[in-house]
Scaffold this active site. Sequence first.
Site, mmCIF file in Angstrom:
data_model
loop_
_atom_site.group_PDB
_atom_site.id
_atom_site.type_symbol
_atom_site.label_atom_id
_atom_site.label_comp_id
_atom_site.label_asym_id
_atom_site.label_seq_id
_atom_site.Cartn_x
_atom_site.Cartn_y
_atom_site.Cartn_z
ATOM 1 N N ASP A 73 46.629 -13.842 7.115
ATOM 2 C CA ASP A 73 47.783 -13.462 6.312
ATOM 3 C C ASP A 73 48.729 -12.587 7.098
ATOM 4 O OD1 ASP A 73 46.190 -13.071 3.092
ATOM 5 O OD2 ASP A 73 46.481 -14.766 4.430
ATOM 6 N N LYS B 257 52.051 -1.947 -0.085
ATOM 7 C CA LYS B 257 50.995 -2.557 0.734
ATOM 8 C C LYS B 257 50.586 -1.637 1.864
ATOM 9 C CE LYS B 257 51.243 -7.258 -0.361
ATOM 10 N NZ LYS B 257 51.249 -8.610 0.182
ATOM 11 N N LYS C 88 46.403 -4.130 -6.798
ATOM 12 C CA LYS C 88 46.912 -5.499 -6.627
ATOM 13 C C LYS C 88 45.752 -6.385 -6.185
ATOM 14 C CE LYS C 88 50.699 -8.172 -4.681
ATOM 15 N NZ LYS C 88 49.947 -9.262 -4.065
ATOM 16 N N CYS D 84 22.354 -33.718 23.564
ATOM 17 C CA CYS D 84 22.593 -32.344 24.022
ATOM 18 C C CYS D 84 21.774 -31.382 23.164
ATOM 19 C CB CYS D 84 24.081 -32.017 23.907
ATOM 20 S SG CYS D 84 24.437 -30.268 24.079
ATOM 21 N N ARG E 161 50.027 -20.934 -10.395
ATOM 22 C CA ARG E 161 51.405 -20.488 -10.250
ATOM 23 C C ARG E 161 52.311 -21.604 -9.738
ATOM 24 N NH1 ARG E 161 54.616 -18.373 -6.299
ATOM 25 N NH2 ARG E 161 56.127 -16.846 -7.009
HETATM 26 S S1 IVH Z 1 52.912 -8.108 -11.484
HETATM 27 C C1 IVH Z 1 56.561 -10.057 -13.090
HETATM 28 N N1 IVH Z 1 50.576 -6.920 -11.241
HETATM 29 O O1 IVH Z 1 50.515 -10.389 -6.945
HETATM 30 C C2 IVH Z 1 55.154 -9.708 -12.778
HETATM 31 N N2 IVH Z 1 50.984 -8.842 -9.934
HETATM 32 O O2 IVH Z 1 53.295 -10.983 -5.479
HETATM 33 C C3 IVH Z 1 54.822 -9.952 -11.360
HETATM 34 N N3 IVH Z 1 49.069 -9.523 -8.571
HETATM 35 O O3 IVH Z 1 50.690 -13.571 -7.402
HETATM 36 C C4 IVH Z 1 53.424 -9.708 -11.001
HETATM 37 N N4 IVH Z 1 47.686 -7.915 -9.193
HETATM 38 O O4 IVH Z 1 49.431 -12.626 -9.349
HETATM 39 C C5 IVH Z 1 51.357 -7.925 -10.835
HETATM 40 N N5 IVH Z 1 48.553 -5.773 -11.182
HETATM 41 C C6 IVH Z 1 49.333 -6.777 -10.772
HETATM 42 C C7 IVH Z 1 48.877 -7.733 -9.838
HETATM 43 C C8 IVH Z 1 49.744 -8.740 -9.438
HETATM 44 C C9 IVH Z 1 47.831 -8.999 -8.444
HETATM 45 C C10 IVH Z 1 49.566 -10.735 -7.895
HETATM 46 C C11 IVH Z 1 50.288 -11.680 -8.799
HETATM 47 C C12 IVH Z 1 51.261 -12.383 -7.901
HETATM 48 C C13 IVH Z 1 51.400 -11.457 -6.763
HETATM 49 C C14 IVH Z 1 52.820 -10.964 -6.755
#
Ligand code: IVH
Length: 675
Positions: free
Chosen positions: A32, A315, A115, A432, A136
Site C-alpha cells: 500500500d 494516518k 480507522k 530436482c 463499495r
Molecule cells: S467514514 C462519509 N469512519 O475508510 C463517511 N470510514 O477512506 C466516510 N473506514 O473505505 C467514511 N473506518 O470504509 C469512516 N470509522 C470510520 C472508518 C472508515 C474505516 C474506511 C471506510 C472507507 C475508508 C475511507
Amino acid sequence: MTDAAARAAELRRILERANHAYYVLDRPEMSDAEYDRIFQELLELERTHAELRTPDSPTRRIGAEPSPAFQKHRHLVPMLSLANAFSAEALTAWEERNARLVPEVVGAGYTLEVKIDGAAVSLTYEDGVFVTGATRGNGIEGENVTPNLQTVLDVPLKLQGGGWPQKMEVRGEVYLSKSRFAQLNREREQAGEPPFANPRNAAAGALRQLDPKITRARRLRIFCFHVEAPGQKLPFDTQHDLLEQLGRWGFPVEPNHALVPDLPAAHAEITRLEALLPTLDYGADGVVVKVNPRALHAELGTVGDREPRWAIARKFAPEVQVTKLLDIRINVGRTGALNPYAVLEPVEIGGATVSQAALHNADLIAAKDIRIGDWVEVTRAGEVIPQVLGPVRERRTGEERPFVMPEKCPVCGSRVEHPQDEVMTYCPNVSCPGRVLEGIVYFASRGAMDIRGLGYERVRALLHAEFIENVADLYDRDRVSLARLLTLDGFAEKSAQQLLAAIDASKSRPLSTLLFALGIRHVGAAGAKLLARHFGSMSRLAKAAAEDIGTIRGIGPAIAEAVAGFFAEPRNRKLIARLEKLGLTMTEPSAAAGEGGGPLAGQTYVITGTLPSLSRTKAQELIEAAGGHVTDNVSKKTTAVVMGADAGSKLEKARALRVPVIDEAELLRRASGKQ
Ligand code: IVH
C-alpha cells in the site's frame, strides 16, 4: 510528449496494473505504501499540469469496477472516501480550511474513531431487517454480495430496539482479525495454497466469493460507523450519538472511539490511539476525525463528490526499520519456480522479529535496485508480512553486489529456463530435490491427498534416508515400512503406524483429488474436478488429446495443454502406472453418485481373486461409478467381498467377520440397481 506527460502515462500504467492485480486478481503486487507513493506522485503531477488530468486517470476512480459475476447495486447515497492528514499540522490545516467555510466548527467537538483496514460495505435495512449488502465498488455502484454478508456473524439480520427510518444504509468495514488471518495462512500453507498477502486482501477477497460458504469459512467481522437515510428523520444529531445508536440497534461499533471538545484535545487523544493501534487484533490504518454535530456536515459539504469535508483520516507512517540485507537466497518451489528471498539481519518491527522477506522475482529486485549488502528499509505490509521497501542509497560503500538470477538451479544444478512471457525463472528438472520435496509435501497436504502427519520435516527425512524419491514410493511397503520408519529419528511405534495408516487411507481418494495432488501446472481443485467428472478414469484422461480436453466447459487451453503435456511425459506415465499398481483409486464416482445417489452409495466392497470377466480396475470403476467404495482390507464395515477364482486370505477373513461374499454376477446386478 513532454517528460511530465510521459511520466504521468507511466504512473497510470503502473497504477492500473496494480489495481487490476489487487481488485480483479485478488493478488496484490505492491505494498500500500508503494501504491500510495505512486498515487501521490501522479496526483501531484496532475495538480501542477492541468492538461494531464485525463478522464481515465486512476486518480478519478478510487476502487474497482463491479465484477460481472455479481449483480450491481446502486448505493442510495454515494460511498465517499476520506482525505488523509499525515501529520498534526495537516490536521490543523484541515480545521482552518473548514473554519473559513463554516466558522462554527471550531470548538464544536470531534469524534475520533479507529480507522479499520478492511473492505468497505453498505448494509441496507428496511423496517429494521437486513435486505441487501453491497461492496463499495466505484462508490456509486457496488456489487450485491448479500449472501456473503449474511455469513458475517456480527452483521445483525434484524435490529434491536426501535426508532429506525423505514429504509437506511449502514456503512461499515468488514475485516479479518489478525489472529484469524495468521491461522488461515497456516492452513493455506499446509494445503499448499499461496498465503494471503494481508488481512485486508483476505477480507476483500472473501466478500467477493461466488460461494458464500467460502466467505463464511474465513470468519469475517464488521464494525459500523455511518448511516444514510435520505429524506428521513434519524434519531440522533451528532456523530457520537450515531455511534451509540448503532450499538443499541445491535451493530458492532469499534469500542475505542472518543468524543473530544476541540482540536488540541483531538491531538492528545490521537497520540493515545496511535499507541493503541498495534495492540488491537484488527488492522487499523489510522484514526478518523469527524466533526461531531451532523448539522455542520451538510454545511461543509463534499469536495468534488469524493470526500466529505467534515471527516479526515489521520494516518501514521507504517513502522519502517533499516537493517542489513545479508544475502538473497532462492527457494525452489513445487513448479520449479525460483523464488528469491531476502536474508536480513534480524530486526524488530511492530513487535515481531523479522529475518526474512520474500522478494518475488528478479524484475522486482532490479526495479527497486536492491543489492546484496545494502542497508534496506523493511516494513510489515498490513502490519504482518515482512517487506523490503528499498535500499538506503546514501549508505552504500561500493561493496554491494546486484542480484543476478543464477543460470543453474541452486538445488540440482540444472540449467534454468525463463519463459518469454513470464517474470519467473524455472528449474526444468522434475527430479530436482527442491521441487521433489515441495511436490511431495503438496501431494500429502490437506486439500490434496490429506496424509496427516506428513509435513516438511518427515518428507525431508524420508528423502534423506532414500526411502522415497517420489510420491509413489510412499505406498510401496518395501520402501516405507514400519521397520524402516522406526530407524528414523522422530518415529515411535505408534506414530509410525499412524503415518502408514494415513498413507493407506489416502489410496481411496477419488481421481479428482489425485489429479489435484499431482500438482499438474494450472490444475487447481476445481479444474481437477471437471477433468475427473468428464473422463471418469485416469486411463481415459491420459489418452485424451489437448484439443479434446479443451472442449470441456471451464477448462481453458492452458490447462488442456498442461494436462496433455503431463501425460505425454514417459516419466509421469510410469509414475501413474505405479500408483495404480499400488492400489490408488483411478476413477471418479459419477456426478450422480457424488450427490449421494448411485445404487451402491455408501457401500464398501473388497475384491479378491480373479473375476470371470472384469479386471480388478474395471470392477473398481464399476463400483465407484455406482457410488460405492473399494478398499483393500476386509473389516466389519465391508458391505461384501467380491470373490473370484483363487481367492486368498481375504475370503477367510470375510467368513470370520461374517461379511457377505458375492460373485461377479451379483456385483453387476447390484451395480445396475436391479436388486
Ligand atoms: S467514514 C462519509 N469512519 O475508510 C463517511 N470510514 O477512506 C466516510 N473506514 O473505505 C467514511 N473506518 O470504509 C469512516 N470509522 C470510520 C472508518 C472508515 C474505516 C474506511 C471506510 C472507507 C475508508 C475511507
